[in-house]
Design a protein around this motif. Structure first.
Motif, PDB file in Angstrom:
ATOM      1  N   VAL A 266       0.830  -1.210   0.000  1.00  0.00           N
ATOM      2  CA  VAL A 266       0.000   0.000   0.000  1.00  0.00           C
ATOM      3  C   VAL A 266       0.863   1.258   0.000  1.00  0.00           C
ATOM      4  N   ILE A 267       1.904   1.287   0.877  1.00  0.00           N
ATOM      5  CA  ILE A 267       2.688   2.526   1.011  1.00  0.00           C
ATOM      6  C   ILE A 267       4.158   2.343   0.610  1.00  0.00           C
ATOM      7  N   GLY A 268       4.503   1.159   0.121  1.00  0.00           N
ATOM      8  CA  GLY A 268       5.859   0.936  -0.383  1.00  0.00           C
ATOM      9  C   GLY A 268       6.828   0.390   0.635  1.00  0.00           C
ATOM     10  N   TYR A 269       6.511   0.479   1.912  1.00  0.00           N
ATOM     11  CA  TYR A 269       7.418  -0.028   2.939  1.00  0.00           C
ATOM     12  C   TYR A 269       6.577  -0.422   4.151  1.00  0.00           C
ATOM     13  N   GLY A 270       6.823  -1.632   4.683  1.00  0.00           N
ATOM     14  CA  GLY A 270       5.995  -2.121   5.784  1.00  0.00           C
ATOM     15  C   GLY A 270       6.635  -2.084   7.138  1.00  0.00           C
ATOM     16  N   GLY A 271       7.920  -1.798   7.212  1.00  0.00           N
ATOM     17  CA  GLY A 271       8.580  -1.769   8.512  1.00  0.00           C
ATOM     18  C   GLY A 271       8.928  -3.162   9.004  1.00  0.00           C
ATOM     19  N   PRO A 272       9.444  -3.281  10.219  1.00  0.00           N
ATOM     20  CA  PRO A 272       9.864  -4.572  10.760  1.00  0.00           C
ATOM     21  C   PRO A 272       8.685  -5.474  11.108  1.00  0.00           C
ATOM     22  N   VAL A 273       8.835  -6.760  10.843  1.00  0.00           N
ATOM     23  CA  VAL A 273       7.801  -7.746  11.170  1.00  0.00           C
ATOM     24  C   VAL A 273       7.538  -7.777  12.670  1.00  0.00           C
ATOM     25  N   SER A 274       8.572  -7.597  13.479  1.00  0.00           N
ATOM     26  CA  SER A 274       8.437  -7.704  14.930  1.00  0.00           C
ATOM     27  C   SER A 274       7.416  -6.714  15.496  1.00  0.00           C
ATOM     28  N   THR A 275       7.286  -5.553  14.844  1.00  0.00           N
ATOM     29  CA  THR A 275       6.313  -4.553  15.311  1.00  0.00           C
ATOM     30  C   THR A 275       4.901  -5.124  15.248  1.00  0.00           C
ATOM     31  N   TYR A 276       4.582  -5.784  14.136  1.00  0.00           N
ATOM     32  CA  TYR A 276       3.251  -6.352  13.948  1.00  0.00           C
ATOM     33  C   TYR A 276       3.076  -7.622  14.784  1.00  0.00           C
ATOM     34  N   GLU A 277       4.137  -8.402  14.901  1.00  0.00           N
ATOM     35  CA  GLU A 277       4.064  -9.623  15.706  1.00  0.00           C
ATOM     36  C   GLU A 277       3.751  -9.287  17.160  1.00  0.00           C
ATOM     37  N   THR A 278       4.444  -8.301  17.702  1.00  0.00           N
ATOM     38  CA  THR A 278       4.205  -7.897  19.087  1.00  0.00           C
ATOM     39  C   THR A 278       2.792  -7.370  19.264  1.00  0.00           C
ATOM     40  N   ALA A 279       2.349  -6.534  18.328  1.00  0.00           N
ATOM     41  CA  ALA A 279       0.990  -5.990  18.403  1.00  0.00           C
ATOM     42  C   ALA A 279      -0.048  -7.100  18.293  1.00  0.00           C
ATOM     43  N   CYS A 280       0.249  -8.122  17.479  1.00  0.00           N
ATOM     44  CA  CYS A 280      -0.662  -9.267  17.344  1.00  0.00           C
ATOM     45  C   CYS A 280      -0.818  -9.988  18.679  1.00  0.00           C
ATOM     46  N   LYS A 281       0.280 -10.286  19.334  1.00  0.00           N
ATOM     47  CA  LYS A 281       0.218 -10.988  20.623  1.00  0.00           C
ATOM     48  C   LYS A 281      -0.515 -10.158  21.671  1.00  0.00           C
ATOM     49  N   GLN A 282      -0.182  -8.874  21.722  1.00  0.00           N
ATOM     50  CA  GLN A 282      -0.844  -7.988  22.684  1.00  0.00           C
ATOM     51  C   GLN A 282      -2.330  -7.837  22.347  1.00  0.00           C
ATOM     52  N   GLY A 283      -2.624  -7.780  21.066  1.00  0.00           N
ATOM     53  CA  GLY A 283      -4.012  -7.616  20.629  1.00  0.00           C
ATOM     54  C   GLY A 283      -4.871  -8.822  20.961  1.00  0.00           C
ATOM     55  N   LEU A 284      -4.313 -10.026  20.835  1.00  0.00           N
ATOM     56  CA  LEU A 284      -5.074 -11.226  21.173  1.00  0.00           C
ATOM     57  C   LEU A 284      -5.388 -11.270  22.665  1.00  0.00           C
ATOM     58  N   VAL A 285      -4.418 -10.888  23.482  1.00  0.00           N
ATOM     59  CA  VAL A 285      -4.657 -10.824  24.933  1.00  0.00           C
ATOM     60  C   VAL A 285      -5.717  -9.768  25.244  1.00  0.00           C
ATOM     61  N   ALA A 286      -5.630  -8.631  24.545  1.00  0.00           N
ATOM     62  CA  ALA A 286      -6.629  -7.577  24.751  1.00  0.00           C
ATOM     63  C   ALA A 286      -8.010  -8.038  24.293  1.00  0.00           C
ATOM     64  N   GLY A 287      -8.062  -8.783  23.171  1.00  0.00           N
ATOM     65  CA  GLY A 287      -9.345  -9.311  22.702  1.00  0.00           C
ATOM     66  C   GLY A 287      -9.951 -10.273  23.708  1.00  0.00           C
ATOM     67  N   ALA A 288      -9.098 -11.110  24.301  1.00  0.00           N
ATOM     68  CA  ALA A 288      -9.577 -11.993  25.362  1.00  0.00           C
ATOM     69  C   ALA A 288     -10.078 -11.175  26.546  1.00  0.00           C
ATOM     70  N   GLY A 289      -9.386 -10.056  26.821  1.00  0.00           N
ATOM     71  CA  GLY A 289      -9.801  -9.178  27.916  1.00  0.00           C
ATOM     72  C   GLY A 289     -11.175  -8.586  27.693  1.00  0.00           C
ATOM     73  N   VAL A 290     -11.505  -8.274  26.435  1.00  0.00           N
ATOM     74  CA  VAL A 290     -12.840  -7.755  26.116  1.00  0.00           C
ATOM     75  C   VAL A 290     -13.901  -8.788  26.479  1.00  0.00           C
ATOM     76  N   ILE A 291     -13.643 -10.037  26.114  1.00  0.00           N
ATOM     77  CA  ILE A 291     -14.597 -11.102  26.429  1.00  0.00           C
ATOM     78  C   ILE A 291     -14.698 -11.297  27.938  1.00  0.00           C
ATOM     79  N   TYR A 292     -13.562 -11.272  28.623  1.00  0.00           N
ATOM     80  CA  TYR A 292     -13.586 -11.400  30.084  1.00  0.00           C
ATOM     81  C   TYR A 292     -14.352 -10.236  30.724  1.00  0.00           C
ATOM     82  N   SER A 293     -14.205  -9.033  30.156  1.00  0.00           N
ATOM     83  CA  SER A 293     -14.915  -7.883  30.730  1.00  0.00           C
ATOM     84  C   SER A 293     -16.420  -8.037  30.554  1.00  0.00           C
TER      85      SER A 293
END
Length: 353
Positions: A266-293
């Motif tokens: 889309v923009i010609g450069y995506g940056g490091p994979v680790s940025t998205y990997e970390t956000a993915c792991k944190q996001g899944l925990v946060a998604g579980a937190g929504v269900i727990y809430s």
């Protein structure tokens, strides 16, 4: 002389017969209903006694009258799988929530649909079991409500005019498919539910009645016990909570790579994979937190059982002590946030401890 001997023998037999007859007619000192029993000196028959402590199990069908907020929990789970772009869209939305502000987060928000489609094309490699897992969790929630049980004790004390009891709920019993499991509340930092001064009646034919009383349950806490203690271990024995389960079902490294490639297109450069990997792991925990809430929100009001019981008390060994309580049925109402509904499929039984 022979005649005398015969008469003597006959007399002896007669005496023996009388003695035998008296022995047969004599009172049985072991019969508790015998007024002449020396172990029953006041002459009154011994009455059936219910005093003591009983281990108890109650079962309820809550699916018929499930409280409204239980539905919200189920919808939060279904939300992860109900869109054509799911589960990728749901995962990507969780990643975006945890991405640091900047060009990459802006690009993901702008091209969210495109990126979700790009990732979804690779979903069998990235998260092959995600959809089936989330659907299974939702279905198992329904089974918990349908086959909900309480593990309890009933401690009965004799009083001058009858009995009084302490009714305590110690844990939950769940049945999911053919699998049954028991979970102590204390193992999940949930307090036991104790009701004092519950009236109890017993007649001498064994009809036992438990007076109307209220049992208030924080149903959200119980559902959390069911999710973490019963549902998740059945799906993945290595996961201890929903966040871990989701992370085990989604390969965040591969998801991060796919998102990086999509953003780069889309923009010609995506940056490091680790940025998205970390956000993915944190996001899944946060998604579980929504269900727990959503589960925790259920406890804004107690799920209150207002119930009275009728059962048959059984004395199995003839000692006039109730050994078990069978064919128990609860009647009454189930209330949540002030709205009552009749109890459905409510039964109980108990055994002396």
């Amino acid at each position: 002389m022979l005649t005398f001997k015969n008469l003597a023998f006959t007399f002896t037999l007669a005496i023996g017969a009388v003695a035998t007859g008296c022995a047969a007619d004599s009172p049985d000192d072991n019969d508790p209903n015998n007024p002449d029993n020396p172990n029953n000196p006041d002459g009154t028959p011994k009455q059936l006694d219910a005093s003591g402590k009983f281990q108890m199990r109650s079962s309820f069908d809550l699916a018929t009258n499930a409280p409204g907020k239980v539905g919200e929990v189920t919808r939060a789970i279904i939300d992860a799988t109900d869109s054509p772009e799911d589960p990728s869209l749901w995962v990507i939305e969780r990643v975006i929530e945890k991405m640091p502000s900047g060009a990459f987060k802006t690009a993901m928000n702008t091209a969210k649909g495109f990126i979700a489609g790009y990732v979804n094309d690779r979903i069998l490699d990235l998260a092959p079991d995600f959809v089936s897992t989330m659907v299974q969790v939702g279905q198992d929630f329904g089974q918990i409500a349908k086959n909900f049980g309480l593990n309890e004790t009933l401690e009965v004390t004799k009083t001058a005019d009858g009995y009084t009891a302490v009714h305590t709920a110690l844990g939950a019993h769940f049945k999911i498919d053919a699998m049954e499991s028991d979970h102590n509340f204390s193992d999940f930092s949930v307090a036991n539910i104790v009701v004092q001064n519950v009236g109890l009646t017993l007649d001498q034919t064994g009809n036992l009645g438990i007076a109307d009383h209220k049992l208030g349950i924080t149903f959200g806490s119980v559902l959390r016990v069911g999710l973490d203690g019963a549902i998740i271990p059945m799906i993945d024995p290595t996961a201890h909570n929903l966040g871990e389960l989701l992370q085990h079902k989604v390969d965040c490294l591969k998801v991060g790579t796919a998102i990086r490639d999509a953003v780069a297109s889309v923009i010609g450069y995506g940056g490091p994979v680790s940025t998205y990997e970390t956000a993915c792991k944190q996001g899944l925990v946060a998604g579980a937190g929504v269900i727990y809430s959503k589960i925790s929100d259920i406890d804004s009001s107690a799920l209150e059982f207002s119930m009275a019981g009728a059962a048959k008390a059984l004395d199995k060994n003839g000692d006039k002590q109730v050994d078990s309580i069978a064919t128990g049925a609860w009647t009454g109402n189930l209330s949540y946030a002030g709205t009552p509904a009749p109890l459905a499929g409510a039964t109980f039984y108990a055994e002396r401890m």
